[in-house]
Design a protein around this motif. Structure first.
Motif, PDB file in Angstrom:
ATOM      1  N   GLU A  30       0.865  -1.176   0.000  1.00 34.48           N
ATOM      2  CA  GLU A  30       0.000   0.000   0.000  1.00 34.48           C
ATOM      3  C   GLU A  30       0.904   1.229   0.000  1.00 34.48           C
ATOM      4  O   GLU A  30       2.079   1.140   0.357  1.00 34.48           O
ATOM      5  CB  GLU A  30      -0.897   0.050   1.240  1.00 34.48           C
ATOM      6  CG  GLU A  30      -1.974  -0.998   1.281  1.00 34.48           C
ATOM      7  CD  GLU A  30      -2.884  -0.865   2.494  1.00 34.48           C
ATOM      8  OE1 GLU A  30      -4.036  -1.297   2.399  1.00 34.48           O
ATOM      9  OE2 GLU A  30      -2.442  -0.328   3.547  1.00 34.48           O
ATOM     10  N   THR A  32       0.907   5.273   1.457  1.00 35.58           N
ATOM     11  CA  THR A  32       0.211   6.246   2.287  1.00 35.58           C
ATOM     12  C   THR A  32       0.073   7.566   1.536  1.00 35.58           C
ATOM     13  O   THR A  32       0.726   7.784   0.507  1.00 35.58           O
ATOM     14  CB  THR A  32       0.965   6.513   3.607  1.00 35.58           C
ATOM     15  OG1 THR A  32       2.200   7.191   3.316  1.00 35.58           O
ATOM     16  CG2 THR A  32       1.235   5.225   4.376  1.00 35.58           C
ATOM     17  N   ALA A  83      -3.456   8.327  -1.153  1.00 37.03           N
ATOM     18  CA  ALA A  83      -3.063   7.011  -0.657  1.00 37.03           C
ATOM     19  C   ALA A  83      -3.638   5.928  -1.577  1.00 37.03           C
ATOM     20  O   ALA A  83      -4.696   6.119  -2.178  1.00 37.03           O
ATOM     21  CB  ALA A  83      -3.572   6.803   0.766  1.00 37.03           C
ATOM     22  N   ARG A  85      -4.851   2.208  -1.043  1.00 34.95           N
ATOM     23  CA  ARG A  85      -5.177   1.281   0.041  1.00 34.95           C
ATOM     24  C   ARG A  85      -5.909   0.056  -0.488  1.00 34.95           C
ATOM     25  O   ARG A  85      -6.611   0.120  -1.499  1.00 34.95           O
ATOM     26  CB  ARG A  85      -6.045   1.975   1.095  1.00 34.95           C
ATOM     27  CG  ARG A  85      -5.370   3.146   1.792  1.00 34.95           C
ATOM     28  CD  ARG A  85      -4.202   2.680   2.604  1.00 34.95           C
ATOM     29  NE  ARG A  85      -3.744   3.719   3.526  1.00 34.95           N
ATOM     30  CZ  ARG A  85      -2.826   3.501   4.445  1.00 34.95           C
ATOM     31  NH1 ARG A  85      -2.276   2.310   4.585  1.00 34.95           N
ATOM     32  NH2 ARG A  85      -2.449   4.481   5.239  1.00 34.95           N
ATOM     33  N   SER A  86      -5.753  -1.041   0.256  1.00 39.88           N
ATOM     34  CA  SER A  86      -6.402  -2.312  -0.083  1.00 39.88           C
ATOM     35  C   SER A  86      -7.127  -2.850   1.138  1.00 39.88           C
ATOM     36  O   SER A  86      -6.537  -3.557   1.951  1.00 39.88           O
ATOM     37  CB  SER A  86      -5.361  -3.340  -0.545  1.00 39.88           C
ATOM     38  OG  SER A  86      -4.721  -2.922  -1.700  1.00 39.88           O
ATOM     39  N   CYS A 112     -12.788   6.230  -3.161  1.00 42.55           N
ATOM     40  CA  CYS A 112     -12.857   5.484  -1.908  1.00 42.55           C
ATOM     41  C   CYS A 112     -14.120   4.636  -1.942  1.00 42.55           C
ATOM     42  O   CYS A 112     -15.195   5.133  -2.296  1.00 42.55           O
ATOM     43  CB  CYS A 112     -12.902   6.444  -0.724  1.00 42.55           C
ATOM     44  SG  CYS A 112     -12.853   5.602   0.872  1.00 42.55           S
ATOM     45  N   GLU A 118     -12.007  -4.200   7.462  1.00 38.48           N
ATOM     46  CA  GLU A 118     -10.652  -4.625   7.824  1.00 38.48           C
ATOM     47  C   GLU A 118     -10.780  -5.687   8.902  1.00 38.48           C
ATOM     48  O   GLU A 118     -11.539  -5.522   9.865  1.00 38.48           O
ATOM     49  CB  GLU A 118      -9.808  -3.459   8.335  1.00 38.48           C
ATOM     50  CG  GLU A 118      -9.442  -2.434   7.276  1.00 38.48           C
ATOM     51  CD  GLU A 118      -8.383  -2.907   6.283  1.00 38.48           C
ATOM     52  OE1 GLU A 118      -7.768  -3.977   6.509  1.00 38.48           O
ATOM     53  OE2 GLU A 118      -8.176  -2.203   5.286  1.00 38.48           O
ATOM     54  N   LYS A 132      -6.408   3.714   9.775  1.00 41.43           N
ATOM     55  CA  LYS A 132      -6.734   3.389   8.388  1.00 41.43           C
ATOM     56  C   LYS A 132      -8.243   3.497   8.159  1.00 41.43           C
ATOM     57  O   LYS A 132      -8.685   4.055   7.148  1.00 41.43           O
ATOM     58  CB  LYS A 132      -6.236   1.983   8.070  1.00 41.43           C
ATOM     59  CG  LYS A 132      -6.272   1.600   6.617  1.00 41.43           C
ATOM     60  CD  LYS A 132      -5.620   0.233   6.417  1.00 41.43           C
ATOM     61  CE  LYS A 132      -5.727  -0.260   5.019  1.00 41.43           C
ATOM     62  NZ  LYS A 132      -5.156  -1.602   4.832  1.00 41.43           N
ATOM     63  N   TYR A 136     -10.248   6.051   5.613  1.00 38.43           N
ATOM     64  CA  TYR A 136     -11.319   5.724   4.663  1.00 38.43           C
ATOM     65  C   TYR A 136     -12.510   6.655   4.854  1.00 38.43           C
ATOM     66  O   TYR A 136     -13.065   7.181   3.885  1.00 38.43           O
ATOM     67  CB  TYR A 136     -11.792   4.277   4.831  1.00 38.43           C
ATOM     68  CG  TYR A 136     -10.827   3.207   4.390  1.00 38.43           C
ATOM     69  CD1 TYR A 136     -10.262   3.221   3.121  1.00 38.43           C
ATOM     70  CD2 TYR A 136     -10.513   2.156   5.233  1.00 38.43           C
ATOM     71  CE1 TYR A 136      -9.399   2.223   2.714  1.00 38.43           C
ATOM     72  CE2 TYR A 136      -9.652   1.144   4.833  1.00 38.43           C
ATOM     73  CZ  TYR A 136      -9.096   1.188   3.574  1.00 38.43           C
ATOM     74  OH  TYR A 136      -8.248   0.196   3.175  1.00 38.43           O
TER      75      TYR A 136
END
Length: 190
Positions: A30, A32, A83, A85-86, A112, A118, A132, A136
């Motif tokens: 990922e 940032t 960022a 992100r996954s 997003c 998560e 995190k 989001y």
């Protein structure tokens, strides 16, 4: 998880990051918003089993509801803050997905997700995952769930509301973001 600061000598552009991911498919990477590269170890077997259960439930609901597009942990998204992100599982409302070009869909989609999930694995730090989830939400997510199997807690992030914490719920409902969706958490607690 390791965070590598590559600045000022290396600019981790979208293209460079995509190449890095393609050349290292065994790594979970990922980026940032500050340009740091995050390298995460693969999930352990138990975390993988749990994550599949959660992702499969989201996928199945989405197949029935036909309201959007569901994603597993291998999908990356470029957030408005830059960022990449996954989340472990994600969902995007159909109209938002349809507004993306085919090229945007093939890359790390520039948006997003509406819903992110998560699942904390034993090697994750809770405070990092909480940050995190907040990232989001700050970038447009409507609903986020952080599931912590060790403590049997779920942190629920809903846009415009304080974070709520539940202890060992049997189910979580996604209304109003995921209408009619109820995720069975009993397999996670067993």
């Amino acid at each position: 998880m390791i965070a590598l600061n590559l600045r000022p000598t290396l600019q981790l552009t979208d293209e460079v990051f995509a190449q890095l991911c393609q050349q290292n498919p065994e790594l979970r990477l990922e980026r940032t918003a500050q340009g740091e590269l995050i390298v995460m170890s693969p999930a352990g077997s138990e975390s993988g089993r749990q994550n599949l259960s959660l992702s499969a439930q989201l996928w199945y609901w989405n197949q029935q509801a036909k309201l959007g597009v569901a994603f597993d942990s291998s999908a990356g998204f470029t957030l408005p803050n830059g960022a990449i992100r996954s989340p472990d599982a994600a969902w995007i409302e159909q109209t938002r997905w349809d507004n993306l070009s085919p090229e945007q869909r093939r890359k790390f989609a520039p948006l997003c997700p509406d819903f992110v999930l998560e699942l904390k694995s034993p090697t994750d730090e809770l405070s990092i995952l909480q940050a995190k989830l907040q990232e989001y939400m700050n970038n447009g997510a409507q609903l986020g769930w952080l599931i912590v199997p060790e403590t049997q807690q779920v942190f629920v992030y809903l846009l415009g509301q304080d974070v709520r914490v539940f202890y060992r719920p049997n189910t979580l409902t996604g209304d109003p973001v995921l209408p009619g969706f109820a995720m069975d958490l009993i397999p996670i607690w067993e």
